[in-house]
Motif scaffolding. Structure first.
Motif, short mmCIF file in Angstrom:
data_model
loop_
_atom_site.label_atom_id
_atom_site.label_comp_id
_atom_site.label_asym_id
_atom_site.label_seq_id
_atom_site.Cartn_x
_atom_site.Cartn_y
_atom_site.Cartn_z
N THR A 51 0.83 -1.18 0.01
CA THR A 51 -0.04 0.04 -0.14
C THR A 51 0.76 1.11 0.34
OG1 THR A 51 -1.73 -1.17 1.28
CG2 THR A 51 -1.73 1.25 1.28
N LYS A 52 1.86 1.29 0.70
CA LYS A 52 2.84 2.50 0.80
C LYS A 52 3.28 2.55 -0.50
CE LYS A 52 3.85 2.18 5.87
NZ LYS A 52 4.89 1.71 6.65
N VAL A 53 3.86 1.77 -0.90
CA VAL A 53 4.70 1.95 -2.29
C VAL A 53 3.64 2.25 -3.25
CG1 VAL A 53 6.10 0.38 -4.13
CG2 VAL A 53 6.59 0.23 -1.66
N ALA A 54 2.64 1.85 -3.53
CA ALA A 54 1.45 2.08 -4.42
C ALA A 54 1.17 3.44 -4.26
CB ALA A 54 0.38 1.17 -4.45
N MET A 55 1.11 3.99 -3.07
CA MET A 55 0.55 5.39 -2.80
C MET A 55 1.71 6.24 -3.29
SD MET A 55 -1.61 4.96 0.55
CE MET A 55 -1.93 6.80 0.76
N ALA A 56 2.87 5.87 -3.05
CA ALA A 56 4.31 6.80 -3.22
C ALA A 56 4.24 6.85 -4.88
CB ALA A 56 5.39 5.95 -2.78
N GLU A 65 0.77 -3.81 -9.79
CA GLU A 65 -0.44 -4.64 -10.05
C GLU A 65 -1.64 -3.87 -9.59
OE1 GLU A 65 -2.85 -9.04 -9.97
OE2 GLU A 65 -1.22 -8.27 -8.36
N ARG A 66 -1.50 -3.31 -8.29
CA ARG A 66 -2.43 -2.68 -7.63
C ARG A 66 -2.73 -1.43 -8.50
NH1 ARG A 66 -2.48 -2.66 -1.83
NH2 ARG A 66 -2.84 -4.72 -2.23
N LEU A 67 -1.46 -0.43 -8.86
CA LEU A 67 -1.80 0.48 -9.80
C LEU A 67 -2.55 0.36 -10.90
CD1 LEU A 67 1.84 2.18 -9.34
CD2 LEU A 67 -0.28 3.17 -8.58
N LEU A 68 -2.67 -0.72 -11.65
CA LEU A 68 -3.21 -0.88 -12.95
C LEU A 68 -4.59 -0.44 -12.62
CD1 LEU A 68 -1.99 -4.38 -14.05
CD2 LEU A 68 -1.58 -2.29 -15.04
N TRP A 69 -5.21 -0.61 -11.32
CA TRP A 69 -6.70 -0.37 -11.09
C TRP A 69 -6.88 1.40 -11.08
CZ3 TRP A 69 -9.97 -3.95 -11.59
CH2 TRP A 69 -9.77 -5.28 -11.19
N PHE A 70 -5.73 2.20 -10.82
CA PHE A 70 -5.85 3.41 -10.51
C PHE A 70 -5.01 4.33 -11.66
CE2 PHE A 70 -6.21 1.42 -6.36
CZ PHE A 70 -7.48 1.77 -6.01
N GLU A 71 -4.15 3.79 -11.91
CA GLU A 71 -3.03 4.65 -12.71
C GLU A 71 -3.17 4.12 -14.33
OE1 GLU A 71 -0.61 7.40 -13.48
OE2 GLU A 71 -0.92 6.95 -11.35
N THR A 72 -3.26 5.52 -15.10
CA THR A 72 -3.35 5.05 -16.64
C THR A 72 -2.13 4.97 -17.43
OG1 THR A 72 -4.09 7.50 -16.95
CG2 THR A 72 -5.63 5.98 -16.55
#
Length: 109
Positions: free
Chosen positions: A8-13, A47-54
């Motif tokens: 979560t921390k890395v994805a948010m960063a 992988e988590r960023l795929l949901w939010f980051e284009t």
């Protein structure tokens, strides 16, 4: 639980698109974990960023240190190699992987 927090921390960063924040976060992980573990956390975060980051490619090229990217590539190459074998393909006959980790397939496949 700790893995989830790190991811979560890395994805948010990465979502901040700030090289310093993401760099500091990854550097902190590298001081606490083996490079393979850091690469795993970053891979799950991507992988988590795929949901939010284009623009995931931008994050990969600009926020992830080269040694972590190389370790991710190694992990993916190994997983792909294993997956091919599990599907019944024969290394050296049906496919191979070059020195750069690129999957090469037989032209008749």
């Amino acid at each position: 639980m700790e893995l989830e927090q790190q991811v979560t921390k890395v994805a948010m960063a990465m979502m901040t698109r700030n090289r310093y924040i993401a760099g500091d976060m990854i550097a902190n992980l590298k001081s606490q974990m083996a490079l393979e573990d850091v690469a795993g956390v970053v891979l799950i975060s991507l992988e988590r960023l795929l949901w939010f980051e284009t623009e995931l490619v931008w994050c990969i090229e600009n926020l992830i240190p080269i040694d972590v990217r190389q370790e991710i590539k190694r992990i993916i190459s190994f997983a792909t190699y294993k997956h091919c074998i599990d599907k019944g393909l024969v290394p050296g006959k049906d496919f191979s992987i070059d020195a750069n980790g690129k999957l090469l397939r037989n032209s008749i496949l």
